[in-house]
Design a protein around this motif. Structure first.
Motif, PDB file in Angstrom:
ATOM      1  N   ARG A  94       0.807  -1.167   0.093  1.00 42.09           N
ATOM      2  CA  ARG A  94       0.048  -0.180   0.094  1.00 42.09           C
ATOM      3  C   ARG A  94       0.770   1.269   0.059  1.00 42.09           C
ATOM      4  NH1 ARG A  94      -3.097  -3.540   2.828  1.00 42.09           N
ATOM      5  NH2 ARG A  94      -5.452  -3.706   2.172  1.00 42.09           N
ATOM      6  N   GLY A  95       2.058   1.353   0.624  1.00 38.17           N
ATOM      7  CA  GLY A  95       2.780   2.539   0.903  1.00 38.17           C
ATOM      8  C   GLY A  95       3.514   3.031  -0.344  1.00 38.17           C
ATOM      9  N   ILE A  96       3.611   4.086  -0.604  1.00 39.62           N
ATOM     10  CA  ILE A  96       4.665   4.727  -1.562  1.00 39.62           C
ATOM     11  C   ILE A  96       5.478   5.649  -0.687  1.00 39.62           C
ATOM     12  CG2 ILE A  96       4.742   6.196  -3.675  1.00 39.62           C
ATOM     13  CD1 ILE A  96       2.030   5.333  -4.173  1.00 39.62           C
ATOM     14  N   ALA A  97       6.806   5.294  -0.601  1.00 42.57           N
ATOM     15  CA  ALA A  97       7.658   6.153   0.180  1.00 42.57           C
ATOM     16  C   ALA A  97       7.829   7.524  -0.396  1.00 42.57           C
ATOM     17  CB  ALA A  97       8.954   5.436   0.253  1.00 42.57           C
ATOM     18  N   PRO A  98       7.882   8.443   0.462  1.00 38.23           N
ATOM     19  CA  PRO A  98       8.028  10.055  -0.368  1.00 38.23           C
ATOM     20  C   PRO A  98       9.688   9.937  -0.711  1.00 38.23           C
ATOM     21  CG  PRO A  98       6.956  10.013   1.945  1.00 38.23           C
ATOM     22  CD  PRO A  98       7.361   8.579   1.693  1.00 38.23           C
ATOM     23  N   VAL A  99       9.735  10.755  -1.738  1.00 37.40           N
ATOM     24  CA  VAL A  99      11.177  10.921  -1.902  1.00 37.40           C
ATOM     25  C   VAL A  99      12.014  11.898  -1.096  1.00 37.40           C
ATOM     26  CG1 VAL A  99      10.701  10.629  -4.557  1.00 37.40           C
ATOM     27  CG2 VAL A  99      10.529  13.014  -3.207  1.00 37.40           C
ATOM     28  N   ALA A 100      13.236  11.818  -1.102  1.00 38.45           N
ATOM     29  CA  ALA A 100      13.776  12.368   0.106  1.00 38.45           C
ATOM     30  C   ALA A 100      13.769  14.010  -0.335  1.00 38.45           C
ATOM     31  CB  ALA A 100      15.325  12.175  -0.029  1.00 38.45           C
ATOM     32  N   LEU A 107       0.830  17.294   9.163  1.00 33.14           N
ATOM     33  CA  LEU A 107       0.871  15.862   8.665  1.00 33.14           C
ATOM     34  C   LEU A 107      -0.333  16.349   7.450  1.00 33.14           C
ATOM     35  CD1 LEU A 107       0.836  12.931   9.282  1.00 33.14           C
ATOM     36  CD2 LEU A 107      -1.287  13.208  10.371  1.00 33.14           C
ATOM     37  N   LEU A 108       0.200  15.556   6.365  1.00 25.61           N
ATOM     38  CA  LEU A 108      -0.430  15.650   5.102  1.00 25.61           C
ATOM     39  C   LEU A 108      -1.288  14.308   4.805  1.00 25.61           C
ATOM     40  CD1 LEU A 108      -0.585  17.493   2.483  1.00 25.61           C
ATOM     41  CD2 LEU A 108       1.066  15.720   1.239  1.00 25.61           C
ATOM     42  N   LEU A 109      -2.666  14.597   4.517  1.00 29.77           N
ATOM     43  CA  LEU A 109      -3.365  13.375   4.385  1.00 29.77           C
ATOM     44  C   LEU A 109      -3.934  13.610   2.993  1.00 29.77           C
ATOM     45  CD1 LEU A 109      -5.185  12.799   7.802  1.00 29.77           C
ATOM     46  CD2 LEU A 109      -2.995  11.750   6.916  1.00 29.77           C
ATOM     47  N   PRO A 110      -3.603  13.213   1.864  1.00 33.58           N
ATOM     48  CA  PRO A 110      -4.329  13.209   0.550  1.00 33.58           C
ATOM     49  C   PRO A 110      -5.536  12.469   0.256  1.00 33.58           C
ATOM     50  CG  PRO A 110      -2.222  12.089   0.304  1.00 33.58           C
ATOM     51  CD  PRO A 110      -2.346  12.412   1.739  1.00 33.58           C
ATOM     52  N   VAL A 111      -6.794  12.999   0.141  1.00 33.57           N
ATOM     53  CA  VAL A 111      -7.901  12.169   0.045  1.00 33.57           C
ATOM     54  C   VAL A 111      -8.359  12.351  -1.384  1.00 33.57           C
ATOM     55  CG1 VAL A 111     -10.328  12.140   1.175  1.00 33.57           C
ATOM     56  CG2 VAL A 111      -8.616  12.712   2.497  1.00 33.57           C
ATOM     57  N   THR A 112      -8.835  10.917  -1.988  1.00 29.07           N
ATOM     58  CA  THR A 112      -9.142  10.965  -3.279  1.00 29.07           C
ATOM     59  C   THR A 112     -10.763  10.573  -3.076  1.00 29.07           C
ATOM     60  OG1 THR A 112      -6.972  10.332  -3.741  1.00 29.07           O
ATOM     61  CG2 THR A 112      -8.825  10.013  -5.454  1.00 29.07           C
ATOM     62  N   TYR A 113     -11.444  11.245  -3.858  1.00 27.71           N
ATOM     63  CA  TYR A 113     -12.958  10.643  -4.086  1.00 27.71           C
ATOM     64  C   TYR A 113     -13.082  10.454  -5.447  1.00 27.71           C
ATOM     65  CZ  TYR A 113     -14.299  12.689   0.463  1.00 27.71           C
ATOM     66  OH  TYR A 113     -14.468  12.972   1.883  1.00 27.71           O
ATOM     67  N   THR A 114     -13.273   9.192  -5.862  1.00 30.54           N
ATOM     68  CA  THR A 114     -13.660   8.697  -7.210  1.00 30.54           C
ATOM     69  C   THR A 114     -14.547   7.624  -7.225  1.00 30.54           C
ATOM     70  OG1 THR A 114     -12.637   8.105  -9.284  1.00 30.54           O
ATOM     71  CG2 THR A 114     -11.560   7.363  -7.437  1.00 30.54           C
ATOM     72  N   GLY A 115     -15.432   7.563  -8.224  1.00 33.18           N
ATOM     73  CA  GLY A 115     -16.638   6.467  -8.136  1.00 33.18           C
ATOM     74  C   GLY A 115     -17.231   6.307  -7.066  1.00 33.18           C
ATOM     75  N   GLY A 116     -17.514   7.300  -6.030  1.00 38.68           N
ATOM     76  CA  GLY A 116     -18.382   7.380  -4.948  1.00 38.68           C
ATOM     77  C   GLY A 116     -17.491   6.800  -3.753  1.00 38.68           C
ATOM     78  N   THR A 117     -16.188   6.660  -4.024  1.00 39.66           N
ATOM     79  CA  THR A 117     -15.401   6.024  -2.736  1.00 39.66           C
ATOM     80  C   THR A 117     -14.320   6.971  -2.508  1.00 39.66           C
ATOM     81  OG1 THR A 117     -16.058   3.765  -3.571  1.00 39.66           O
ATOM     82  CG2 THR A 117     -13.986   3.813  -2.132  1.00 39.66           C
ATOM     83  N   ALA A 118     -14.167   7.037  -1.219  1.00 44.45           N
ATOM     84  CA  ALA A 118     -13.049   8.009  -0.554  1.00 44.45           C
ATOM     85  C   ALA A 118     -11.969   6.953  -0.101  1.00 44.45           C
ATOM     86  CB  ALA A 118     -13.487   8.947   0.445  1.00 44.45           C
ATOM     87  N   THR A 119     -10.702   7.540  -0.510  1.00 47.11           N
ATOM     88  CA  THR A 119      -9.609   6.525  -0.114  1.00 47.11           C
ATOM     89  C   THR A 119      -8.360   7.659   0.396  1.00 47.11           C
ATOM     90  OG1 THR A 119      -8.607   6.395  -2.299  1.00 47.11           O
ATOM     91  CG2 THR A 119     -10.055   4.630  -1.561  1.00 47.11           C
ATOM     92  N   VAL A 120      -7.592   7.056   1.053  1.00 47.79           N
ATOM     93  CA  VAL A 120      -6.493   7.971   1.722  1.00 47.79           C
ATOM     94  C   VAL A 120      -5.404   7.025   1.400  1.00 47.79           C
ATOM     95  CG1 VAL A 120      -5.288   9.299   3.484  1.00 47.79           C
ATOM     96  CG2 VAL A 120      -7.628   9.186   3.308  1.00 47.79           C
ATOM     97  N   GLU A 123      -5.601   3.357   2.079  1.00 47.90           N
ATOM     98  CA  GLU A 123      -6.208   2.029   1.847  1.00 47.90           C
ATOM     99  C   GLU A 123      -5.568   1.149   0.611  1.00 47.90           C
ATOM    100  OE1 GLU A 123      -9.129   4.528   4.164  1.00 47.90           O
ATOM    101  OE2 GLU A 123      -7.938   4.721   2.403  1.00 47.90           O
ATOM    102  N   MET A 124      -5.492   1.893  -0.672  1.00 48.95           N
ATOM    103  CA  MET A 124      -4.728   1.341  -1.591  1.00 48.95           C
ATOM    104  C   MET A 124      -3.839   2.396  -2.343  1.00 48.95           C
ATOM    105  SD  MET A 124      -8.205   1.218  -4.397  1.00 48.95           S
ATOM    106  CE  MET A 124      -7.020   0.644  -5.520  1.00 48.95           C
ATOM    107  N   ARG A 125      -2.744   2.013  -3.243  1.00 53.69           N
ATOM    108  CA  ARG A 125      -2.105   3.097  -3.750  1.00 53.69           C
ATOM    109  C   ARG A 125      -2.762   3.551  -4.755  1.00 53.69           C
ATOM    110  NH1 ARG A 125       3.490  -0.703  -4.946  1.00 53.69           N
ATOM    111  NH2 ARG A 125       4.245  -0.277  -2.868  1.00 53.69           N
ATOM    112  N   ASN A 126      -2.747   5.037  -5.113  1.00 54.25           N
ATOM    113  CA  ASN A 126      -3.427   5.581  -5.945  1.00 54.25           C
ATOM    114  C   ASN A 126      -2.538   6.823  -6.671  1.00 54.25           C
ATOM    115  OD1 ASN A 126      -4.008   8.341  -4.243  1.00 54.25           O
ATOM    116  ND2 ASN A 126      -4.696   6.696  -2.883  1.00 54.25           N
ATOM    117  N   TRP A 140       1.936  13.376  -4.160  1.00 59.35           N
ATOM    118  CA  TRP A 140       2.417  13.912  -3.071  1.00 59.35           C
ATOM    119  C   TRP A 140       3.719  13.368  -2.701  1.00 59.35           C
ATOM    120  CZ3 TRP A 140       1.551  18.616  -1.193  1.00 59.35           C
ATOM    121  CH2 TRP A 140       0.313  19.113  -1.404  1.00 59.35           C
ATOM    122  N   ALA A 141       3.738  11.910  -3.005  1.00 60.01           N
ATOM    123  CA  ALA A 141       5.132  11.381  -2.501  1.00 60.01           C
ATOM    124  C   ALA A 141       6.119  11.678  -3.122  1.00 60.01           C
ATOM    125  CB  ALA A 141       4.775   9.716  -2.604  1.00 60.01           C
ATOM    126  N   GLU A 142       5.979  12.006  -4.501  1.00 63.78           N
ATOM    127  CA  GLU A 142       7.089  12.427  -5.328  1.00 63.78           C
ATOM    128  C   GLU A 142       7.418  13.952  -5.521  1.00 63.78           C
ATOM    129  OE1 GLU A 142       6.139  10.523  -9.194  1.00 63.78           O
ATOM    130  OE2 GLU A 142       6.459   8.488  -8.556  1.00 63.78           O
TER     131      GLU A 142
END
Length: 428
Positions: free
Chosen positions: A47-53, A150-163, A165-168, A174-176
């Protein structure tokens, strides 16, 4: 002779008086076990995407050039000079001669390019050395810096909200992201392990200061920033409309909003990168206006950790410890890194993005390969674009050199390399 035992019709089998209690305890134990398995299943996986240094250098991306020259080499040099001038104008630097600008540039990132004998068309990124450029940008260095957010990027697509829970794509943008000169002190979680349990869209709706304080303490943050992306795919392969809202704090206060549109799903990453830059501008303005101060109510309360939060934190720490153990195991078998080429003020380092496919029979092989590639000299970053545990995954490697040079470096690190015209495939 057989004997049978007969009971009266109204007789019922009797159970000990404690039987209901035992049954309840058994049910609770089974439920707890199933719940634990479900929680571990939710935090496990890729699930995770490590932020670039984060770099203190000043990075300007998406600079488009279309120039000509007497030869391909001359056209390319002209294109790089024009990109340097355009990038310097974007960050509002004073007018300088080309020779002075070249002394401030530490790297040129080639995002896309097309070369012909007398023409050069490209999209480039220009990285200015912060120490040398600060002498010309002056007052920008004196600007205030925010508290850790603290950064929490929220995505709404197809009626579903994810932070997390899965890579998106929104998480990846934001990670890059390289904050560069931004005064915002972003705290970017990786999104792996227990992050997917703690940091959810439901948490954004909570107003409990106890919940928020416990979570912020885990990441060393003073408050929270919530960039919300609502993506509307018009039809398969068609335009993608994006509505973006910048929210802040435990009360989810709105700081600003805007809309963008991508012509197709292939153009979505570029649109999201633009959105990230727009969000940073909104957060900067809020900081300058005094709106981005940590909420004082987050410091109120008894300081006791809510049991539910404590349990989630415990699971997250266990998962993080396991991931660290895998990374340490990968580091033990990783070869010594090759010395990276040194960039000089008069010769900017050229960074190219290359596609590398790698075999990932299991999660341990995935982590080991990614860690070893990131440790190779000249590799600026390595981000995952496709994950297939049990198959072949794909990473995008930003490298200070050509595809041939990257292939040689990978072979020196012990990989078997199959080289194509535009990509590499590696294995052990």
């Amino acid at each position: 002779m057989a004997h049978t035992l007969s009971l009266p019709r109204n007789a019922r089998p009797s159970f000990p008086a404690s039987f209901p209690v035992l049954l309840a305890l058994l049910f609770a134990a089974l439920s707890a076990g199933l719940l634990l398995d479900a929680l571990l299943a939710q935090v496990d996986g890729e699930r995770g995407i490590a932020p670039v240094a984060a770099s203190s250098d000043i990075e300007v991306n998406g600079v488009e050039v279309d120039v000509r020259g007497k030869s391909a080499e001359e056209a390319r040099e002209n294109g790089w000079r024009e990109a340097q001038r355009k990038a310097w104008e974007k960050i509002k630097g004073p007018k300088l001669a080309d020779s002075q600008l070249e002394s401030l540039v530490s790297a040129i990132v080639i995002e896309q390019e097309r070369i012909s004998p007398g023409r050069y068309i490209a999209t480039l990124g220009v990285i200015f050395d912060r120490t040398r450029a600060s002498a010309y940008l002056g007052g920008d260095q004196a600007q205030q810096s925010s508290a850790p957010m603290l950064l929490l990027p929220v995505t709404y697509t197809g009626g579903t909200a994810t932070v997390y829970e899965m890579r998106n794509p929104w998480q990846r943008a934001w990670a890059e992201y390289q904050p560069g000169r931004s005064p915002i002190n972003y705290v970017r979680p990786t999104g792996s392990g227990g992050d997917s349990l703690l940091l959810t869209s439901g948490q954004i709706q909570r107003r409990s200061r106890t919940w928020w304080r416990n979570i912020l303490d885990q990441f060393g943050a003073a408050d929270v920033l919530v960039p919300v992306a609502q993506l509307d795919y018009r039809y398969p392969g068609g335009p993608v409309a994006g509505r973006f809202t910048a929210r802040y704090g435990p009360d989810s206060r709105v700081l600003g909003s805007f809309e963008l549109e991508a012509a197709s799903p292939d153009a979505l990453p570029a649109m999201l990168n633009t959105a990230v830059t727009r969000f940073d501008a909104i957060f900067r303005k809020a900081l300058a206006d005094g709106k981005l101060t940590p909420d004082p109510t987050l410091n109120l309360g008894s300081g006791e950790i809510d049991p539910a939060v404590a349990r989630l934190i415990e699971i997250g720490r266990a998962m993080r410890a396991r991931e660290n153990a895998l990374l340490e195991r990968a580091d033990e078998i990783a070869p010594a890194p090759v010395a990276a080429p040194t960039a000089t003020p008069d010769a900017p380092q050229v960074l190219n993005r290359h596609t590398v496919q790698f075999a990932t029979p299991n999660a341990a092989a995935f982590d080991a390969t990614l860690g070893q590639v990131r440790g190779i000299g000249g590799v600026r970053s390595a981000s995952i674009s496709s994950t297939a545990i049990g198959g072949t995954s794909v990473m995008q490697v930003t490298y200070a050199g050509s595809l041939d040079q990257l292939a040689a470096a990978l072979r020196g690190a012990g990989f078997t390399v199959n080289q194509g015209s535009t990509a590499l495939a590696i294995s052990r």
